[in-house]
Design a protein around this motif. Sequence first.
Motif, PDB file in Angstrom:
ATOM      1  N   LYS A   8      -0.806  11.995  46.034  1.00  0.00           N
ATOM      2  CA  LYS A   8       0.020  11.061  45.262  1.00  0.00           C
ATOM      3  C   LYS A   8       0.407  11.628  43.896  1.00  0.00           C
ATOM      4  O   LYS A   8       1.359  11.160  43.272  1.00  0.00           O
ATOM      5  N   PHE A  11       4.155  12.660  43.086  1.00  0.00           N
ATOM      6  CA  PHE A  11       5.216  11.801  42.567  1.00  0.00           C
ATOM      7  C   PHE A  11       5.526  12.135  41.105  1.00  0.00           C
ATOM      8  O   PHE A  11       6.674  12.013  40.663  1.00  0.00           O
ATOM      9  N   TYR A  16       9.940  10.249  40.292  1.00  0.00           N
ATOM     10  CA  TYR A  16      10.200   8.844  40.598  1.00  0.00           C
ATOM     11  C   TYR A  16       8.927   8.245  41.181  1.00  0.00           C
ATOM     12  O   TYR A  16       8.048   8.955  41.651  1.00  0.00           O
ATOM     13  N   SER A  18       6.278   5.829  43.572  1.00  0.00           N
ATOM     14  CA  SER A  18       6.070   5.626  45.004  1.00  0.00           C
ATOM     15  C   SER A  18       6.664   4.296  45.428  1.00  0.00           C
ATOM     16  O   SER A  18       7.014   3.450  44.601  1.00  0.00           O
ATOM     17  N   PHE A 105      14.907   8.698  44.863  1.00  0.00           N
ATOM     18  CA  PHE A 105      13.949   7.604  45.057  1.00  0.00           C
ATOM     19  C   PHE A 105      14.370   6.697  46.203  1.00  0.00           C
ATOM     20  O   PHE A 105      13.635   6.496  47.174  1.00  0.00           O
ATOM     21  N   VAL A 109      12.361   7.317  49.760  1.00  0.00           N
ATOM     22  CA  VAL A 109      11.318   6.314  49.931  1.00  0.00           C
ATOM     23  C   VAL A 109      11.728   5.225  50.914  1.00  0.00           C
ATOM     24  O   VAL A 109      10.937   4.815  51.766  1.00  0.00           O
TER      25      VAL A 109
END
Length: 256
Positions: A8, A11, A16, A18, A105, A109
């Motif tokens: 993680k 990111f 940007y 999560s 983003f 995502v």
Amino acid sequence: MKQNYDVKNFFTYLGYPSGDQPYWCEDLRSLSVYCRGDVANLEALLEPTPFELADDRFVVQIADFGNATPGAFYDSGVVIPVRYKDHVGVNYYFEYEDQPWSVAFGREVWGYPKQYAEIELTDGGSGVSGTVRRAGKLIFGISMTPDAGHSNESWADMTMYPHLQVHALPEANGPGFATFEIVSRDTSKDFTLKRKSFGPADIELGSGLSVNGVELKVVEILGGEYSVGDYACTVENGISTVIGDLLAGPGETRQL
């Protein structure tokens, strides 16, 4: 590889957040022009996707997220009502934003097909207008003149949520996809409207609004809508839900 590395952390490098991070935008300005399209044309545009056409009307939009908590950006696009199995909503078929981080983003995502463009949205006493351009070439332009006698009767029954998008990640070493999910996202429950007006509208579409040689067509302009309100992408409603996985076998849930 680094020991005890938390993926993680990447990111921070990407620039940007999560997909489970909430954000807000006070005084979101949005101009929408509602159109009637040609069924055969819209179906031809949707042919490469897993979606079926759910309405012959569509929307061309520009929104000013200038007060967004992750950073200011403009959003714009063409929204088409679609159906996926038992799910009915809308698909952002064409979409443009003016910040590289927001393009990445939304695309990576949640599967919004965002591309970079220069975007403007101006509201004044004579009306509201906006343009989307790339390298000086018009992608589309929309405008509306507020009229107290004008209503949204021609589109009030349209289903505008949830957003149904393809969250796809191509394979790095092959011709297919490593991920191909259908996601549903509905932020409407957390939007607080402050004011809205309707009026006659105009639209100009550039040739860039095309896929596989099929250009988007307008049969009739139904009218325009300009709104200002407080937008929220909350954990409860703004986070997407996977409703389909086209790479999983019947009855399977893929383990990634």
